[in-house]
Design an enzyme around this catalytic site. Structure first.
Site, PDB file in Angstrom:
ATOM      1  N   GLU A  28       0.778  -1.448   0.190  1.00 46.11           N
ATOM      2  CA  GLU A  28      -0.153  -0.626   0.338  1.00 46.11           C
ATOM      3  C   GLU A  28       0.744   0.981   0.158  1.00 46.11           C
ATOM      4  O   GLU A  28       0.336   2.237   0.069  1.00 46.11           O
ATOM      5  CB  GLU A  28      -1.215   0.001   1.109  1.00 46.11           C
ATOM      6  CG  GLU A  28      -2.109  -1.315   1.202  1.00 46.11           C
ATOM      7  CD  GLU A  28      -3.148  -1.136   2.308  1.00 46.11           C
ATOM      8  OE1 GLU A  28      -2.227  -0.178   3.164  1.00 46.11           O
ATOM      9  OE2 GLU A  28      -4.566  -1.331   2.164  1.00 46.11           O
ATOM     10  N   GLU A  53       6.950 -21.803   8.484  1.00 51.29           N
ATOM     11  CA  GLU A  53       7.287 -20.446   9.456  1.00 51.29           C
ATOM     12  C   GLU A  53       8.292 -21.582  10.019  1.00 51.29           C
ATOM     13  O   GLU A  53       9.042 -20.253  11.207  1.00 51.29           O
ATOM     14  CB  GLU A  53       6.048 -20.334  10.459  1.00 51.29           C
ATOM     15  CG  GLU A  53       5.410 -21.463  11.037  1.00 51.29           C
ATOM     16  CD  GLU A  53       4.517 -20.896  12.162  1.00 51.29           C
ATOM     17  OE1 GLU A  53       4.808 -21.128  13.632  1.00 51.29           O
ATOM     18  OE2 GLU A  53       3.771 -20.643  11.950  1.00 51.29           O
TER      19      GLU A  53
END
EC number: 4.2.1.126
Length: 270
Positions: A79, A110
Protein backbone atom coordinates in the site's frame (compact mmCIF):
# COMPACT_ATOMS: atom_id res chain seq x y z
CA UNK A 1 7.44 -19.92 27.01
CA UNK A 2 3.83 -19.35 28.06
CA UNK A 3 2.47 -16.68 25.73
CA UNK A 4 -0.55 -14.59 26.67
CA UNK A 5 -1.80 -14.79 23.09
CA UNK A 6 -2.18 -18.56 23.55
CA UNK A 7 -3.90 -18.41 26.93
CA UNK A 8 -7.46 -19.61 27.41
CA UNK A 9 -10.13 -17.17 26.24
CA UNK A 10 -12.04 -15.21 28.88
CA UNK A 11 -15.18 -16.60 27.22
CA UNK A 12 -16.46 -20.15 27.00
CA UNK A 13 -19.29 -22.08 25.35
CA UNK A 14 -19.05 -19.81 22.32
CA UNK A 15 -21.31 -22.14 20.35
CA UNK A 16 -24.11 -21.43 22.81
CA UNK A 17 -23.99 -17.66 22.29
CA UNK A 18 -26.38 -15.85 20.00
CA UNK A 19 -24.90 -14.06 17.00
CA UNK A 20 -25.33 -10.73 18.78
CA UNK A 21 -23.58 -12.03 21.89
CA UNK A 22 -20.66 -13.28 19.79
CA UNK A 23 -20.34 -9.91 18.07
CA UNK A 24 -20.66 -7.92 21.29
CA UNK A 25 -17.96 -9.96 23.00
CA UNK A 26 -15.57 -9.77 20.06
CA UNK A 27 -16.11 -6.02 19.95
CA UNK A 28 -15.52 -5.78 23.70
CA UNK A 29 -12.14 -7.43 23.25
CA UNK A 30 -11.30 -5.33 20.19
CA UNK A 31 -11.77 -2.15 22.21
CA UNK A 32 -8.76 -3.09 24.33
CA UNK A 33 -6.40 -3.16 21.33
CA UNK A 34 -5.91 0.58 20.89
CA UNK A 35 -5.12 0.89 24.60
CA UNK A 36 -2.45 -1.80 24.24
CA UNK A 37 -0.96 -0.01 21.23
CA UNK A 38 -0.91 3.27 23.14
CA UNK A 39 1.29 1.70 25.81
CA UNK A 40 3.82 0.77 23.13
CA UNK A 41 4.09 4.27 21.59
CA UNK A 42 7.60 4.95 22.97
CA UNK A 43 8.85 1.75 21.32
CA UNK A 44 7.06 2.54 18.06
CA UNK A 45 8.60 6.04 18.10
CA UNK A 46 12.13 4.61 18.36
CA UNK A 47 11.53 2.17 15.51
CA UNK A 48 9.88 4.77 13.25
CA UNK A 49 12.72 7.22 13.90
CA UNK A 50 15.47 4.81 12.92
CA UNK A 51 13.54 3.58 9.86
CA UNK A 52 13.08 7.17 8.66
CA UNK A 53 16.77 7.91 9.19
CA UNK A 54 17.84 4.81 7.28
CA UNK A 55 15.43 5.44 4.42
CA UNK A 56 16.55 9.06 4.12
CA UNK A 57 20.06 7.68 3.67
CA UNK A 58 18.93 5.37 0.85
CA UNK A 59 17.93 2.30 2.84
CA UNK A 60 14.81 0.18 2.55
CA UNK A 61 12.33 -1.33 4.98
CA UNK A 62 11.81 -5.10 4.93
CA UNK A 63 9.03 -6.93 6.74
CA UNK A 64 9.36 -10.65 7.45
CA UNK A 65 6.61 -12.80 8.92
CA UNK A 66 4.60 -16.00 8.66
CA UNK A 67 0.86 -16.59 8.35
CA UNK A 68 -1.33 -13.64 9.33
CA UNK A 69 1.70 -11.63 10.42
CA UNK A 70 3.39 -12.15 7.07
CA UNK A 71 0.24 -11.20 5.19
CA UNK A 72 -0.09 -7.99 7.18
CA UNK A 73 3.47 -7.05 6.26
CA UNK A 74 2.80 -7.71 2.59
CA UNK A 75 -0.37 -5.60 2.75
CA UNK A 76 1.36 -2.64 4.38
CA UNK A 77 4.28 -2.78 1.96
CA UNK A 78 2.00 -3.05 -1.08
CA UNK A 79 0.00 0.00 0.00
CA UNK A 80 2.99 2.35 0.27
CA UNK A 81 3.52 2.95 -3.50
CA UNK A 82 -0.09 3.92 -4.30
CA UNK A 83 -0.49 5.96 -1.12
CA UNK A 84 2.83 7.79 -1.10
CA UNK A 85 4.07 7.46 -4.69
CA UNK A 86 7.27 5.69 -3.64
CA UNK A 87 9.04 2.99 -5.68
CA UNK A 88 7.67 -0.52 -5.08
CA UNK A 89 10.99 -1.70 -3.63
CA UNK A 90 11.27 0.90 -0.84
CA UNK A 91 9.10 -1.17 1.50
CA UNK A 92 9.15 -4.93 0.91
CA UNK A 93 6.93 -7.53 2.56
CA UNK A 94 8.23 -11.11 2.70
CA UNK A 95 6.08 -14.01 3.89
CA UNK A 96 7.29 -17.47 4.89
CA UNK A 97 6.47 -19.89 2.09
CA UNK A 98 6.63 -17.24 -0.65
CA UNK A 99 3.89 -15.20 -2.28
CA UNK A 100 1.70 -18.28 -2.67
CA UNK A 101 1.36 -18.33 1.12
CA UNK A 102 -0.55 -15.05 0.95
CA UNK A 103 -3.61 -16.98 -0.23
CA UNK A 104 -2.92 -20.51 0.96
CA UNK A 105 -1.03 -21.60 4.07
CA UNK A 106 2.25 -23.40 3.38
CA UNK A 107 2.79 -26.18 5.90
CA UNK A 108 5.77 -25.79 8.24
CA UNK A 109 7.14 -22.77 6.32
CA UNK A 110 7.33 -20.79 9.56
CA UNK A 111 9.55 -23.46 11.16
CA UNK A 112 12.51 -22.96 8.78
CA UNK A 113 15.15 -20.88 10.57
CA UNK A 114 17.32 -20.47 7.45
CA UNK A 115 14.79 -19.39 4.83
CA UNK A 116 14.15 -15.80 5.93
CA UNK A 117 17.75 -14.79 5.28
CA UNK A 118 17.67 -16.53 1.91
CA UNK A 119 14.50 -14.59 1.07
CA UNK A 120 16.07 -11.30 2.19
CA UNK A 121 19.29 -12.01 0.28
CA UNK A 122 17.30 -12.23 -2.96
CA UNK A 123 16.84 -8.45 -2.61
CA UNK A 124 20.57 -7.77 -2.08
CA UNK A 125 19.85 -6.58 1.45
CA UNK A 126 22.63 -4.50 3.00
CA UNK A 127 23.54 -2.52 6.10
CA UNK A 128 21.60 0.57 4.96
CA UNK A 129 18.34 -1.36 5.29
CA UNK A 130 16.06 -2.21 8.23
CA UNK A 131 14.44 -5.59 8.87
CA UNK A 132 11.24 -5.66 10.93
CA UNK A 133 9.96 -9.06 12.04
CA UNK A 134 6.22 -9.44 12.61
CA UNK A 135 5.13 -12.29 14.86
CA UNK A 136 2.11 -12.33 17.16
CA UNK A 137 3.55 -15.04 19.41
CA UNK A 138 7.10 -13.74 19.24
CA UNK A 139 8.36 -17.30 18.85
CA UNK A 140 8.26 -17.92 15.08
CA UNK A 141 11.50 -19.70 14.02
CA UNK A 142 11.40 -18.19 10.50
CA UNK A 143 11.62 -14.62 11.80
CA UNK A 144 14.01 -15.43 14.66
CA UNK A 145 16.43 -16.89 12.13
CA UNK A 146 16.01 -13.87 9.88
CA UNK A 147 16.71 -11.42 12.70
CA UNK A 148 19.78 -13.34 13.85
CA UNK A 149 21.24 -13.31 10.34
CA UNK A 150 20.43 -9.62 9.88
CA UNK A 151 22.14 -8.79 13.18
CA UNK A 152 25.21 -10.78 12.14
CA UNK A 153 25.35 -8.69 8.97
CA UNK A 154 25.10 -5.39 10.90
CA UNK A 155 21.59 -4.62 9.67
CA UNK A 156 19.24 -2.69 11.96
CA UNK A 157 16.42 -4.90 13.23
CA UNK A 158 13.01 -4.31 14.76
CA UNK A 159 9.91 -6.34 15.50
CA UNK A 160 6.19 -6.15 16.22
CA UNK A 161 5.07 -8.84 18.66
CA UNK A 162 2.06 -9.30 20.94
CA UNK A 163 3.71 -10.89 23.96
CA UNK A 164 6.31 -9.52 26.37
CA UNK A 165 9.76 -11.04 26.77
CA UNK A 166 9.65 -13.08 23.56
CA UNK A 167 12.60 -14.64 21.67
CA UNK A 168 11.80 -12.42 18.67
CA UNK A 169 11.96 -9.24 20.77
CA UNK A 170 15.23 -10.43 22.29
CA UNK A 171 16.80 -10.53 18.82
CA UNK A 172 15.50 -7.10 17.71
CA UNK A 173 17.40 -3.85 18.18
CA UNK A 174 14.11 -1.96 18.29
CA UNK A 175 11.36 -4.24 19.65
CA UNK A 176 7.72 -3.19 19.71
CA UNK A 177 5.70 -5.26 22.17
CA UNK A 178 1.93 -4.77 22.08
CA UNK A 179 0.55 -7.15 24.71
CA UNK A 180 -3.00 -7.93 23.59
CA UNK A 181 -3.75 -10.86 25.91
CA UNK A 182 -5.97 -13.90 25.27
CA UNK A 183 -8.08 -13.96 22.12
CA UNK A 184 -11.88 -14.28 22.11
CA UNK A 185 -11.31 -17.52 20.18
CA UNK A 186 -8.44 -19.15 22.06
CA UNK A 187 -5.16 -18.82 20.13
CA UNK A 188 -6.71 -17.14 17.07
CA UNK A 189 -4.14 -14.37 16.73
CA UNK A 190 -5.62 -13.14 13.45
CA UNK A 191 -8.06 -11.33 15.78
CA UNK A 192 -6.79 -8.89 18.45
CA UNK A 193 -3.11 -9.55 17.81
CA UNK A 194 -3.55 -9.11 14.06
CA UNK A 195 -5.51 -5.90 14.60
CA UNK A 196 -2.77 -4.55 16.86
CA UNK A 197 -0.08 -5.39 14.31
CA UNK A 198 -2.05 -3.66 11.54
CA UNK A 199 -2.39 -0.54 13.68
CA UNK A 200 1.35 -0.49 14.40
CA UNK A 201 2.32 -1.00 10.75
CA UNK A 202 -0.09 1.79 9.71
CA UNK A 203 1.57 4.09 12.24
CA UNK A 204 5.09 3.06 11.29
CA UNK A 205 4.96 3.62 7.55
CA UNK A 206 2.72 6.68 7.76
CA UNK A 207 5.08 8.36 10.24
CA UNK A 208 8.10 7.39 8.15
CA UNK A 209 6.60 8.66 4.89
CA UNK A 210 5.62 11.96 6.51
CA UNK A 211 9.21 12.35 7.73
CA UNK A 212 10.42 11.57 4.20
CA UNK A 213 8.37 14.48 2.86
CA UNK A 214 5.73 12.37 1.13
CA UNK A 215 2.83 14.28 2.69
CA UNK A 216 2.00 17.98 2.51
CA UNK A 217 -0.34 19.43 5.12
CA UNK A 218 -2.53 16.40 5.62
CA UNK A 219 -2.73 15.34 1.97
CA UNK A 220 -1.32 12.41 -0.02
CA UNK A 221 0.21 14.68 -2.65
CA UNK A 222 2.29 11.90 -4.23
CA UNK A 223 -0.45 9.23 -4.42
CA UNK A 224 -0.73 7.22 -7.62
CA UNK A 225 -3.74 8.20 -9.74
CA UNK A 226 -4.76 4.61 -10.37
CA UNK A 227 -8.55 4.93 -10.52
CA UNK A 228 -11.29 7.51 -11.09
CA UNK A 229 -11.87 8.05 -7.37
CA UNK A 230 -8.25 9.01 -6.84
CA UNK A 231 -8.19 11.24 -9.92
CA UNK A 232 -11.26 13.03 -8.56
CA UNK A 233 -9.66 13.37 -5.13
CA UNK A 234 -6.45 14.67 -6.69
CA UNK A 235 -8.35 17.19 -8.80
CA UNK A 236 -10.07 18.58 -5.72
CA UNK A 237 -6.72 18.77 -3.92
CA UNK A 238 -5.21 20.78 -6.78
CA UNK A 239 -8.26 23.09 -6.85
CA UNK A 240 -7.98 23.74 -3.12
CA UNK A 241 -4.23 24.29 -3.21
CA UNK A 242 -3.97 26.80 -6.07
CA UNK A 243 -7.53 28.08 -6.49
CA UNK A 244 -8.21 27.05 -10.09
CA UNK A 245 -11.42 25.64 -11.55
CA UNK A 246 -12.08 21.94 -11.91
CA UNK A 247 -11.26 21.71 -15.60
CA UNK A 248 -7.92 23.46 -15.15
CA UNK A 249 -7.04 21.32 -12.13
CA UNK A 250 -7.93 18.10 -13.98
CA UNK A 251 -5.79 19.14 -16.94
CA UNK A 252 -2.82 20.01 -14.73
CA UNK A 253 -3.16 16.70 -12.92
CA UNK A 254 -3.37 14.70 -16.13
CA UNK A 255 -0.32 16.37 -17.65
CA UNK A 256 1.86 16.23 -14.53
CA UNK A 257 0.87 12.89 -13.00
CA UNK A 258 0.59 13.86 -9.32
CA UNK A 259 -0.86 16.55 -7.11
CA UNK A 260 2.57 17.73 -6.03
CA UNK A 261 3.89 17.99 -9.59
CA UNK A 262 0.71 19.69 -10.82
CA UNK A 263 0.91 22.35 -8.09
CA UNK A 264 4.65 22.86 -8.60
CA UNK A 265 4.22 23.21 -12.37
CA UNK A 266 1.44 25.78 -11.93
CA UNK A 267 3.44 27.84 -9.42
CA UNK A 268 6.53 27.80 -11.61
CA UNK A 269 4.67 28.90 -14.75
CA UNK A 270 2.10 31.37 -13.53
Amino acid sequence: MQTTTEKESHYNHLEQMSVLEILQNINKEDQTVAVSVNKALPQIEKLATVVAERMKAGGRLFYIGAGTSGRLGVVDASECPPTFGVPFDWVVGIIAGGDGAIRKAVEFAEDDTEQAWKDLSAFDINDKDVVVAIAASGTTPYVIGGLKAANQNKIVTGCVVCNSGSPVAAEANYPVEVVTGPEFLTGSTRMKAGTAQKLVLNMLTTAVMIRLGRVKGNKMVDMQLSNNKLVDRGTKMVMAEIGVDEATAADLLKKNGSVRKAVDFYNQNR
